[in-house]
Scaffold this motif. Structure first.
Motif, PDB file in Angstrom:
ATOM      1  N   GLY A 277       0.806  -1.227   0.000  1.00 26.53           N
ATOM      2  CA  GLY A 277       0.000   0.000   0.000  1.00 26.53           C
ATOM      3  C   GLY A 277       0.829   1.262   0.000  1.00 26.53           C
ATOM      4  O   GLY A 277       0.305   2.356  -0.165  1.00 26.53           O
ATOM      5  N   LYS A 278       2.149   1.137   0.237  1.00 23.87           N
ATOM      6  CA  LYS A 278       2.996   2.331   0.191  1.00 23.87           C
ATOM      7  C   LYS A 278       4.444   1.949  -0.113  1.00 23.87           C
ATOM      8  O   LYS A 278       4.835   0.786   0.051  1.00 23.87           O
ATOM      9  N   ILE A 279       5.192   2.970  -0.537  1.00 26.68           N
ATOM     10  CA  ILE A 279       6.604   2.733  -0.828  1.00 26.68           C
ATOM     11  C   ILE A 279       7.394   2.919   0.462  1.00 26.68           C
ATOM     12  O   ILE A 279       7.185   3.910   1.191  1.00 26.68           O
ATOM     13  N   ASN A 280       8.295   1.978   0.725  1.00 24.46           N
ATOM     14  CA  ASN A 280       9.062   2.040   1.969  1.00 24.46           C
ATOM     15  C   ASN A 280       9.968   3.276   1.972  1.00 24.46           C
ATOM     16  O   ASN A 280      10.714   3.509   1.025  1.00 24.46           O
ATOM     17  N   THR A 281       9.885   4.080   3.039  1.00 23.78           N
ATOM     18  CA  THR A 281      10.682   5.318   3.062  1.00 23.78           C
ATOM     19  C   THR A 281      12.141   5.036   3.467  1.00 23.78           C
ATOM     20  O   THR A 281      12.988   5.905   3.354  1.00 23.78           O
ATOM     21  N   ASP A 282      12.412   3.803   3.935  1.00 26.16           N
ATOM     22  CA  ASP A 282      13.795   3.440   4.256  1.00 26.16           C
ATOM     23  C   ASP A 282      14.531   3.152   2.930  1.00 26.16           C
ATOM     24  O   ASP A 282      14.218   2.179   2.238  1.00 26.16           O
ATOM     25  N   ASP A 283      15.522   4.033   2.606  1.00 21.87           N
ATOM     26  CA  ASP A 283      16.177   3.919   1.301  1.00 21.87           C
ATOM     27  C   ASP A 283      16.988   2.633   1.142  1.00 21.87           C
ATOM     28  O   ASP A 283      17.399   2.285   0.042  1.00 21.87           O
ATOM     29  N   ASN A 284      17.231   1.935   2.256  1.00 24.77           N
ATOM     30  CA  ASN A 284      18.016   0.703   2.151  1.00 24.77           C
ATOM     31  C   ASN A 284      17.134  -0.539   2.057  1.00 24.77           C
ATOM     32  O   ASN A 284      17.623  -1.654   1.958  1.00 24.77           O
ATOM     33  N   GLU A 285      15.837  -0.316   2.158  1.00 21.69           N
ATOM     34  CA  GLU A 285      14.933  -1.460   2.182  1.00 21.69           C
ATOM     35  C   GLU A 285      14.193  -1.587   0.845  1.00 21.69           C
ATOM     36  O   GLU A 285      13.314  -0.788   0.538  1.00 21.69           O
ATOM     37  N   TRP A 286      14.566  -2.576   0.040  1.00 21.40           N
ATOM     38  CA  TRP A 286      13.965  -2.744  -1.290  1.00 21.40           C
ATOM     39  C   TRP A 286      13.115  -4.007  -1.389  1.00 21.40           C
ATOM     40  O   TRP A 286      12.563  -4.312  -2.444  1.00 21.40           O
ATOM     41  N   SER A 287      13.015  -4.762  -0.273  1.00 20.86           N
ATOM     42  CA  SER A 287      12.215  -5.984  -0.376  1.00 20.86           C
ATOM     43  C   SER A 287      10.723  -5.620  -0.383  1.00 20.86           C
ATOM     44  O   SER A 287      10.342  -4.520  -0.004  1.00 20.86           O
ATOM     45  N   VAL A 288       9.910  -6.592  -0.801  1.00 16.51           N
ATOM     46  CA  VAL A 288       8.473  -6.333  -0.887  1.00 16.51           C
ATOM     47  C   VAL A 288       7.767  -7.110   0.210  1.00 16.51           C
ATOM     48  O   VAL A 288       7.815  -8.328   0.251  1.00 16.51           O
ATOM     49  N   GLU A 289       7.130  -6.345   1.120  1.00 13.22           N
ATOM     50  CA  GLU A 289       6.374  -7.043   2.160  1.00 13.22           C
ATOM     51  C   GLU A 289       4.909  -6.962   1.821  1.00 13.22           C
ATOM     52  O   GLU A 289       4.437  -5.922   1.360  1.00 13.22           O
ATOM     53  N   THR A 290       4.182  -8.021   2.062  1.00 18.18           N
ATOM     54  CA  THR A 290       2.754  -7.985   1.751  1.00 18.18           C
ATOM     55  C   THR A 290       1.986  -7.669   3.022  1.00 18.18           C
ATOM     56  O   THR A 290       2.230  -8.253   4.076  1.00 18.18           O
ATOM     57  N   ALA A 291       1.036  -6.721   2.916  1.00 20.03           N
ATOM     58  CA  ALA A 291       0.229  -6.339   4.078  1.00 20.03           C
ATOM     59  C   ALA A 291      -0.592  -7.537   4.549  1.00 20.03           C
ATOM     60  O   ALA A 291      -0.865  -8.456   3.763  1.00 20.03           O
ATOM     61  N   ALA A 292      -0.983  -7.492   5.842  1.00 23.00           N
ATOM     62  CA  ALA A 292      -1.647  -8.644   6.444  1.00 23.00           C
ATOM     63  C   ALA A 292      -2.855  -9.105   5.631  1.00 23.00           C
ATOM     64  O   ALA A 292      -3.060 -10.299   5.418  1.00 23.00           O
ATOM     65  N   ASP A 293      -3.639  -8.144   5.071  1.00 21.71           N
ATOM     66  CA  ASP A 293      -4.837  -8.556   4.337  1.00 21.71           C
ATOM     67  C   ASP A 293      -4.525  -8.876   2.866  1.00 21.71           C
ATOM     68  O   ASP A 293      -5.432  -9.144   2.075  1.00 21.71           O
ATOM     69  N   ALA A 294      -3.205  -8.886   2.559  1.00 24.44           N
ATOM     70  CA  ALA A 294      -2.746  -9.213   1.190  1.00 24.44           C
ATOM     71  C   ALA A 294      -3.493  -8.422   0.116  1.00 24.44           C
ATOM     72  O   ALA A 294      -3.716  -8.892  -0.980  1.00 24.44           O
ATOM     73  N   PHE A 295      -3.904  -7.216   0.479  1.00 21.09           N
ATOM     74  CA  PHE A 295      -4.657  -6.385  -0.461  1.00 21.09           C
ATOM     75  C   PHE A 295      -3.724  -5.840  -1.534  1.00 21.09           C
ATOM     76  O   PHE A 295      -2.698  -5.240  -1.225  1.00 21.09           O
ATOM     77  N   LYS A 296      -4.063  -6.063  -2.784  1.00 18.66           N
ATOM     78  CA  LYS A 296      -3.227  -5.544  -3.870  1.00 18.66           C
ATOM     79  C   LYS A 296      -3.786  -4.174  -4.259  1.00 18.66           C
ATOM     80  O   LYS A 296      -4.868  -4.081  -4.843  1.00 18.66           O
ATOM     81  N   SER A 297      -3.058  -3.139  -3.887  1.00 20.09           N
ATOM     82  CA  SER A 297      -3.608  -1.811  -4.090  1.00 20.09           C
ATOM     83  C   SER A 297      -3.519  -1.330  -5.537  1.00 20.09           C
ATOM     84  O   SER A 297      -4.057  -0.295  -5.877  1.00 20.09           O
TER      85      SER A 297
END
Ligand code: HEM
Length: 509
Positions: A277-297
């Motif tokens: 649901g959002k882009i990670n603001t940590d510039d070192n973190e490029w992995s993709v985490e899926t939100a708990a409800d696995a909602f594809k925004s």
């Protein structure tokens, strides 16, 4: 009977057209008379001028702040005054918040790009995408950009003789670099179009840029007659390039998701946006985490549409900045010497490593880029649609909702009223102590909330290429300074006959 009907229809058409071309007269605006049913686009249809240059001709033919024009049959308002243009795009954005070009999210999701979306849909998407273009994210992608620049240098080394110089056509070379940057930094593909010009991505981009009758017709409809474009889509006419780009994006997303691939590129950030649901603001973190409800925004099409508009927005603009800068430097020996000195000294300071920080330190090159996009704005026009009736300040003229607004960026940037001696390439006009221009007229990346979202990325990609060319090659000074002629096709600026410069390999001491 049939003849009679035909006669009646033609008479009605003529009467309608005559009435249509009195639009600005009836509204009380100054106007450029439509001498033919094509309005100011007569020279474009005759293939004498590009769209941007036809608008530039209209800009030059008037002294009014605003002037009514006809784009084929469509009345539009050319805003000539830079302050008013700025107000339209910034202060009075609420009355001009869309571009009014074709978009149909439901029937053609590939049209739902950041460029075309309207109102709150555009705003939500813009807010979500903005974190992808921060300097931190760009720094993360720098390695990929640098790698692509080495491929361009290798290519130049291969085609240049070991001794002496040769003429090269830089537009083609910088376009290949720009395509590869977009393929790798935006779509996340490993391509080397210098060695393999038949790769799918390069071929699609090549096709997408051919000014065929079909592409010109569809492009014109998308901008001037969005309802006609809707009709074409309804009939099943799809844009092949955008469909292929969609396939490429879909396959890459599937591959990444199935193989847990993490790469530092724009696609990765869009996948973060889609899954979390959002882009990670940590510039070192490029992995993709899926939100708990696995909602594809975002749908795959929605992601592909943004990747495609990033391609369209970044390809020609970036390659123009590179080639026009090198061309202009080849006409001014003192500027070229200064640029060469800066690159050499800054590289030495960073122990020969062209890092992100090293590039940031090349301040004279920044001035050169600023001057290049002044003299050659990648997009020679800006456009908006009036979304709410608007009274022009200090006048009785009211712009009606639905009116198309055109701003000739090329015209303003080359108008001596804003930039003295506009044809002179003078990067140092941007130094605070020299400032000899009116900053109100300077808007190479547009203005206001719709301004170029990737301005930093565009500048960085171009600067890497320019610094690399200066580091590795001698640029030969042209005998006779020559103004570049703009070709008569394409909305973006394209040099007629390409951009030819003589280069030789630098001797390593
Ligand atoms: C030096 C290179 C570039 C130049 C000169 C440039 C110029 C522009 C201009 C003049 C606009 C219109 C702004 C307006 O209407 O106010 C624009 C919009 C846009 N550009 Fe760029 N651009 C460049 C590079 C890029 C790159 C690399 C990308 C993508 C990665 C990109 C993506 C876009 C998008 C998506 C928009 C629409 C933004 C919106 O409406 O929210 N541009 N650009």
């Amino acid at each position: 009977m049939l003849l009679l009907l035909l006669f009646a229809a033609s008479t009605l058409l003529v009467v309608y057209l005559r009435w249509n071309y009195t639009h600005w007269q009836r509204k009380g605006f100054p106007y450029i008379e439509a001498k033919t049913p094509l309005g100011v686009l007569y020279s474009v249809v005759k293939r004498q001028r590009s769209f941007g240059m036809a608008i530039y001709d209209a800009y030059k033919s008037s002294k009014e702040k605003v002037v009514g024009i006809y784009l084929l049959t469509r009345p539009a308002l050319l805003v000539r005054d830079a302050q008013l243009a700025r107000d339209v795009m910034t202060k009075d954005f609420n009355s001009f918040h869309d571009r009014g070009v074709y978009v149909d999210e439901e029937k053609n999701p590939m049209s739902a790009t950041l460029f075309a979306l309207k109102g709150s849909k555009w705003k939500t998407l813009r807010t979500k995408l903005a974190p992808s273009f921060t300097s931190g994210k760009l720094k993360g992608m720098f390695g990929t950009i640098e790698e692509t620049s080495y491929r361009m240098i290798n290519h130049l080394n291969n085609i240049l003789p070991d001794n002496g110089s040769a003429e090269v056509e830089l537009k083609e070379i910088s376009s290949t670099y720009a395509v590869d940057i977009i393929a790798s930094v935006i779509f996340g593909l490993e391509t080397n179009s210098f060695e393999d010009p038949n790769n799918l991505f390069y071929s699609v981009s090549y096709t997408a840029n051919q000014p065929t009758f079909k592409s010109v017709l569809r492009g014109t409809c998308s901008v001037l007659y969005p309802n006609l474009e809707k009709f074409f889509v309804m009939l099943g006419c799809r844009d092949e390039a955008s469909e292929t780009m969609k396939d490429i994006a879909r396959k890459t997303i599937e591959y990444r998701e199935n193989n847990n691939v993490i790469r530092r590129d724009m696609l990765q950030l869009l996948l973060q946006l889609r899954n979390a649901g959002k882009i990670n603001t940590d510039d070192n973190e490029w992995s993709v985490e899926t939100a708990a409800d696995a909602f594809k925004s975002m749908s795959v099409e929605m992601i592909a549409a943004q990747l495609f508009i990033f391609y369209l927005g970044g390809f020609d603009t970036t390659s123009s900045v590179i080639s026009f800068t090198i061309y202009e430097l080849s006409q001014y020996p003192e500027l070229l010497a200064k640029a060469n000195r800066e690159v050499e000294e800054t590289l030495a300071k960073y122990e020969g490593k062209l890092s992100y920080e090293c590039l940031q330190d090349m301040k004279f090159l920044d001035l050169c880029l600023m001057e290049t996009v002044r003299k050659y704005p990648g997009l020679p026009i800006l456009n908006r649609e009036c979304t709410e009736d608007y009274q022009i300040p200090n006048s009785k003229m009211v712009i009606k909702k639905g009116t198309g607004i055109i701003i000739s960026l090329f015209g303003i940037h080359r108008d001596p009223e804003y930039f003295p001696d506009p044809l002179r390439y003078d990067p140092e006009r941007f130094l605070e102590e020299n400032m000899n221009y009116n900053p109100v007229g300077y808007m190479p990346f547009g203005e206001g909330p719709h301004h170029c979202i990737a301005q930093r990325m565009g500048k960085l990609n171009a600067k890497v290429a320019i610094a690399q060319i200066l580091t590795n090659f001698e640029i030969e000074i042209r005998d006779k300074p020559t103004e570049i002629e703009v070709d008569n096709y394409s909305v973006v600026l394209v040099a007629k006959g390409g951009i030819n410069v003589r280069l030789s390999k630098k001797k390593i001491n």
